[in-house]
Scaffold this motif. Structure first.
Motif, short mmCIF file in Angstrom:
data_model
loop_
_atom_site.label_atom_id
_atom_site.label_comp_id
_atom_site.label_asym_id
_atom_site.label_seq_id
_atom_site.Cartn_x
_atom_site.Cartn_y
_atom_site.Cartn_z
N TYR A 130 -6.66 3.99 4.83
CA TYR A 130 -7.54 3.11 4.59
C TYR A 130 -7.25 2.38 6.00
O TYR A 130 -7.96 1.68 6.59
CB TYR A 130 -7.42 2.65 3.66
N GLN A 151 -2.14 5.14 0.49
CA GLN A 151 -3.47 4.55 1.44
C GLN A 151 -3.68 4.25 2.74
O GLN A 151 -3.97 3.78 3.37
CB GLN A 151 -3.69 3.70 0.59
N ALA A 201 0.59 -1.14 -0.26
CA ALA A 201 -0.41 -0.01 0.26
C ALA A 201 0.75 1.38 -0.09
O ALA A 201 2.14 1.23 0.07
CB ALA A 201 -0.57 -0.12 1.12
#
Lengths: 273, 290
Positions: free
Chosen positions: B204, B200, B196
């Motif tokens: 997230y 990100q 990631a």
């Protein structure tokens, strides 16, 4: 390589933001060292020959000392009383579920959330009926109300964090429940108590609106002094104003750095440790 | 000491002790909070309680000036809340990533909180002054002409919001930084292993994990923005042309400078209703937290 560039960007960004926060404080300090002419020169003077004249004139002003004395007494007395009144209730909220505890907890919290002016409108009339307008006593009362929620909620969070087995052990050894509270639990929570008392002191010290409404000529506190003393009809004595500001802010900075460890917890009502 | 011993023996019962601990707080609460609030309601709703009543108090709510003030309050509230939380998160996130010098930054970020609001506001008046303020001098280097920060009807709200953000962002920084430090490292490392990107991970993993602390920070900042008086009073006193008069400032100025306590009391009731809603929400959030 990419990592280094990222680090550089991060440091630059936070330094720029930090300078934005620091700048006004430094500017206040610089202004406090300027002569009246230098303090309003166009363009503003970054380099100037410093003078301590502003400080000496503030420190030789008897009004400064009398308001300093008033503020010290009001803040110290109200912070101490708030701690004495609020701590037991914080303990009760942490350890017991009793009738009305939830409602009282809510009411205490709303004292912190309602804007002071809401309570001041009726309170100023009550105070004038009781003849305690413009007295230290009146301000002490209202500052207790102002800081009570802080003490109750923060102390509650400290007490929740102390294992209940410790006071059970004390009670098995022959203490009553109340003795277990003030002989065993309270000393364990004393760093929190100190921090929250210092925070109450600071809030009381900085308070403007309660003093603005409830006092006029007899009692002058430090924030009122700063807001009125140096503002004339046609000019403002910026140098002296800055010097007085530096003098009243300095002790608060020292106190806040002292309680830095508990500051987050104190300011978030114990929600974030 | 003897007295305490005597009392503590008398109320050893589990049922009586919590009430004994509650009494001092309850007395203060009733005398200085609940009684005045009831009195406020009597003042507003009871007929002829004001000696100088000329019109039904609540016709005030129908006047454009009230809704105009509400609009300014909402703009001020939204601006300061967004500013403090967004800048606060940015600073906390960066503070958490750098490993050298975070103590220095921490102390710098405490400074605005230490300033007495009135001293800070007066100091900002000096900085924002149109003629000799340092800010106009600095933006002069960027080729921007001098602005009337506090006296123009377009800029005054913006300036007042900026100073409030300056004063109260440190609170958000402190809380969010403490929250970020406490986050578990494993999820972030796992996401990084799975490839990631930084963005990100932030979007997230970090933000969802931080949500409870973020909620507390937003709650505290909204309480503060809702109550803020000192900064506005010190900077503009609600001017120019009432462009920065929030409900709190209007209640004060109407009540204690124009001596129209009737209007002030009506605004007070409106603030009371809004405040109780926030308090209900806050009580829920804070009791869930600990």
């Amino acid at each position: 390589m990419k990592h280094n560039v990222m680090k550089l960007i991060e440091y630059t960004t936070i330094t720029i933001i930090a300078l934005c926060f620091l700048g006004p404080v430094i500017w206040m300090f610089m202004q406090s060292l300027k002569t009246p002419i230098d303090s309003i020169s166009i363009p503003p003077k970054i380099f100037f020959s410093p003078t301590f004249r502003n400080y000496s004139s503030v420190l030789s002003n008897p009004a400064f000392f009398s308001s300093l004395k008033n503020s010290l007494i009001i803040a110290a007395v109200s912070a101490t009383l708030t701690a004495i009144i609020g701590t037991p209730f914080g303990y009760a909220l942490a350890r017991f579920r009793f009738k009305g505890s939830k409602h009282l907890g809510f009411f205490i919290l709303s004292t912190m959330i309602l804007p002071p002016i809401v309570i001041l409108i009726p309170l100023s009339r009550i105070y004038s009926a009781l003849h305690i307008l413009d007295t230290m006593l009146g301000l002490v009362f209202v500052h207790i109300l102002m800081n009570l929620a802080l003490v109750v909620w923060v102390m509650r969070s400290f007490f929740v964090g102390i294992p209940i087995s410790i006071e059970e052990a004390a009670r098995i050894d022959g203490c009553t429940h109340l003795q277990a509270f003030y002989k065993v639990v309270l000393p364990l929570a004393s760093p929190g108590l100190a921090a929250v008392t210092i925070l109450s002191f600071i809030f009381s010290w900085n308070d403007l609106i309660y003093a603005l409404v409830l006092t006029s000529s007899e009692i002058c506190t430090i924030p009122i002094f700063v807001s009125t003393e140096f503002i004339g009809f046609l000019s403002v004595r910026w140098g002296e104003l800055s010097a007085a500001s530096v003098l009243i802010v300095l002790p608060v900075i020292i106190l806040l750095v002292l309680v830095r460890k508990h500051l987050t917890r104190g300011l978030s009502f114990g929600a974030v440790k | 000491m003897k007295l305490i011993k005597l009392i503590s023996r008398k109320i050893n019962e589990k049922t009586a002790l919590p009430y004994f601990l509650t009494v001092p707080t309850a007395v203060i609460l009733f005398a200085l909070f609940i009684y005045p609030l009831v009195y406020l309601l009597v003042l507003v709703f009871g007929s002829h309680s004001f000696p100088y009543v000329h019109l039904d108090a609540f016709t005030y709510l129908n006047r454009p000036v009230f809704w105009y003030t509400v609009r300014i309050t909402v703009i001020y509230f939204a601006g300061t809340l967004a500013g403090t939380v967004i800048i606060g998160f940015l600073c906390a996130y960066l503070l958490n990533r750098i490993n050298k010098g975070s103590l220095v930054f921490n102390i710098i970020f405490i400074l605005p909180l230490a300033m007495a609001p009135i001293a800070a506001a007066r100091n900002w008046c000096m900085i924002l002054n149109t003629l000799y303020g340092i800010l106009n001098y600095i933006i002069g280097f960027l080729g921007i002409p001098p602005q009337e920060w506090l006296t123009s009807i377009h800029l005054a709200v913006f300036s007042v919001i900026t100073v409030t953000v300056w004063r109260w962002t440190p609170l958000a920084i402190l809380i969010l930084y403490a929250g970020l430090k406490k986050l578990p490292r494993a999820p972030v490392e796992a996401a990084a292993l799975d490839g990631a990107s930084e963005w990100q991970i932030l979007r997230y993993v970090t933000l969802p994990l931080l949500k409870p602390v973020l909620v507390v920070a937003m709650l505290l900042e909204s309480i503060i923005c809702f109550k803020e008086f000192d900064v506005i009073y010190g900077l503009t006193k609600g001017g120019p042309a009432e462009m920065t008069k929030t409900l709190v400032v209007r209640a004060f100025i109407d009540g204690y400078e124009f001596m129209n306590l009737e209007n002030a009391a009506v605004i007070g009731v409106m603030l009371l209703i809004a405040g109780l809603v926030i308090a209900k929400l806050g009580h829920k959030i804070l009791t869930q937290q600990s």
